[in-house]
Motif scaffolding. Sequence first.
Motif, mmCIF file in Angstrom:
data_model
loop_
_atom_site.group_PDB
_atom_site.id
_atom_site.type_symbol
_atom_site.label_atom_id
_atom_site.label_comp_id
_atom_site.label_asym_id
_atom_site.label_seq_id
_atom_site.Cartn_x
_atom_site.Cartn_y
_atom_site.Cartn_z
ATOM 1 N N ASN A 8 11.018 5.429 -14.340
ATOM 2 C CA ASN A 8 11.675 6.450 -13.537
ATOM 3 C C ASN A 8 11.383 7.842 -14.102
ATOM 4 O O ASN A 8 12.279 8.538 -14.588
ATOM 5 C CB ASN A 8 13.183 6.188 -13.482
ATOM 6 C CG ASN A 8 13.866 7.069 -12.465
ATOM 7 O OD1 ASN A 8 13.247 7.505 -11.501
ATOM 8 N ND2 ASN A 8 15.128 7.343 -12.689
ATOM 9 N N LYS A 68 -1.003 0.605 -3.349
ATOM 10 C CA LYS A 68 -0.141 1.116 -4.426
ATOM 11 C C LYS A 68 -0.935 1.777 -5.540
ATOM 12 O O LYS A 68 -0.423 2.644 -6.238
ATOM 13 C CB LYS A 68 0.712 -0.011 -5.008
ATOM 14 C CG LYS A 68 1.768 -0.511 -4.049
ATOM 15 C CD LYS A 68 2.764 -1.424 -4.732
ATOM 16 C CE LYS A 68 2.175 -2.759 -5.054
ATOM 17 N NZ LYS A 68 3.182 -3.698 -5.583
ATOM 18 N N ALA A 119 9.932 2.104 -2.262
ATOM 19 C CA ALA A 119 10.992 1.489 -3.051
ATOM 20 C C ALA A 119 10.414 0.481 -4.047
ATOM 21 O O ALA A 119 10.842 0.423 -5.203
ATOM 22 C CB ALA A 119 12.014 0.823 -2.139
ATOM 23 N N GLU A 120 9.436 -0.279 -3.606
ATOM 24 C CA GLU A 120 8.803 -1.270 -4.483
ATOM 25 C C GLU A 120 8.070 -0.575 -5.638
ATOM 26 O O GLU A 120 8.174 -0.996 -6.794
ATOM 27 C CB GLU A 120 7.815 -2.114 -3.678
ATOM 28 C CG GLU A 120 7.180 -3.225 -4.463
ATOM 29 C CD GLU A 120 6.261 -4.083 -3.603
ATOM 30 O OE1 GLU A 120 5.318 -4.647 -4.178
ATOM 31 O OE2 GLU A 120 6.484 -4.179 -2.383
ATOM 32 N N ILE A 121 7.361 0.492 -5.339
ATOM 33 C CA ILE A 121 6.645 1.236 -6.382
ATOM 34 C C ILE A 121 7.635 1.805 -7.385
ATOM 35 O O ILE A 121 7.427 1.719 -8.598
ATOM 36 C CB ILE A 121 5.775 2.357 -5.759
ATOM 37 C CG1 ILE A 121 4.610 1.736 -4.992
ATOM 38 C CG2 ILE A 121 5.266 3.311 -6.828
ATOM 39 C CD1 ILE A 121 3.814 2.714 -4.158
ATOM 40 N N LYS A 122 8.734 2.359 -6.901
ATOM 41 C CA LYS A 122 9.741 2.935 -7.801
ATOM 42 C C LYS A 122 10.379 1.873 -8.681
ATOM 43 O O LYS A 122 10.718 2.141 -9.833
ATOM 44 C CB LYS A 122 10.787 3.701 -7.005
ATOM 45 C CG LYS A 122 10.249 5.012 -6.461
ATOM 46 C CD LYS A 122 11.331 5.783 -5.731
ATOM 47 C CE LYS A 122 10.806 7.131 -5.281
ATOM 48 N NZ LYS A 122 11.837 7.930 -4.612
ATOM 49 N N ARG A 123 10.551 0.666 -8.154
ATOM 50 C CA ARG A 123 11.122 -0.427 -8.969
ATOM 51 C C ARG A 123 10.143 -0.877 -10.043
ATOM 52 O O ARG A 123 10.537 -1.281 -11.133
ATOM 53 C CB ARG A 123 11.482 -1.618 -8.080
ATOM 54 C CG ARG A 123 12.787 -1.483 -7.345
ATOM 55 C CD ARG A 123 13.237 -2.815 -6.754
ATOM 56 N NE ARG A 123 12.247 -3.435 -5.884
ATOM 57 C CZ ARG A 123 12.100 -3.209 -4.581
ATOM 58 N NH1 ARG A 123 12.902 -2.348 -3.982
ATOM 59 N NH2 ARG A 123 11.183 -3.837 -3.875
ATOM 60 N N GLU A 124 8.861 -0.835 -9.756
ATOM 61 C CA GLU A 124 7.843 -1.354 -10.666
ATOM 62 C C GLU A 124 7.473 -0.382 -11.790
ATOM 63 O O GLU A 124 6.938 -0.791 -12.809
ATOM 64 C CB GLU A 124 6.560 -1.674 -9.892
ATOM 65 C CG GLU A 124 6.701 -2.806 -8.925
ATOM 66 C CD GLU A 124 5.465 -2.993 -8.053
ATOM 67 O OE1 GLU A 124 5.427 -3.994 -7.326
ATOM 68 O OE2 GLU A 124 4.539 -2.152 -8.097
ATOM 69 N N ARG A 125 7.726 0.901 -11.582
ATOM 70 C CA ARG A 125 7.264 1.913 -12.538
ATOM 71 C C ARG A 125 8.440 2.603 -13.214
ATOM 72 O O ARG A 125 9.545 2.605 -12.703
ATOM 73 C CB ARG A 125 6.415 2.953 -11.802
ATOM 74 C CG ARG A 125 5.183 2.313 -11.165
ATOM 75 C CD ARG A 125 4.313 3.321 -10.522
ATOM 76 N NE ARG A 125 3.271 2.672 -9.728
ATOM 77 C CZ ARG A 125 2.397 3.314 -8.994
ATOM 78 N NH1 ARG A 125 2.416 4.636 -8.943
ATOM 79 N NH2 ARG A 125 1.497 2.657 -8.308
#
Length: 66
Positions: free
Chosen positions: A10, A39, A2-8
């Motif tokens: 879509n 990550k 979830a953190e990786i998806k928020r940072e990068r």
Amino acid sequence: MAEIKRERPNCCERCGRTGTRLFGDHIVELKDGGAKLDKRNVQLLCGSCHTAKTASVRAERHARNW
């Protein structure tokens, strides 16, 4: 994840596809010594790119072990 998806962004980090489910893929697979929780060892891939990358890595691993 979830953190990786928020940072990068879509989108697929290989082909740029948007609007599709993204999979967290270990760049260096765990079987090959990749870091599970780093990550920097994760890329977000669409289903097509994830399947192709996984098949390619498995074929390379199989060839090395022959």
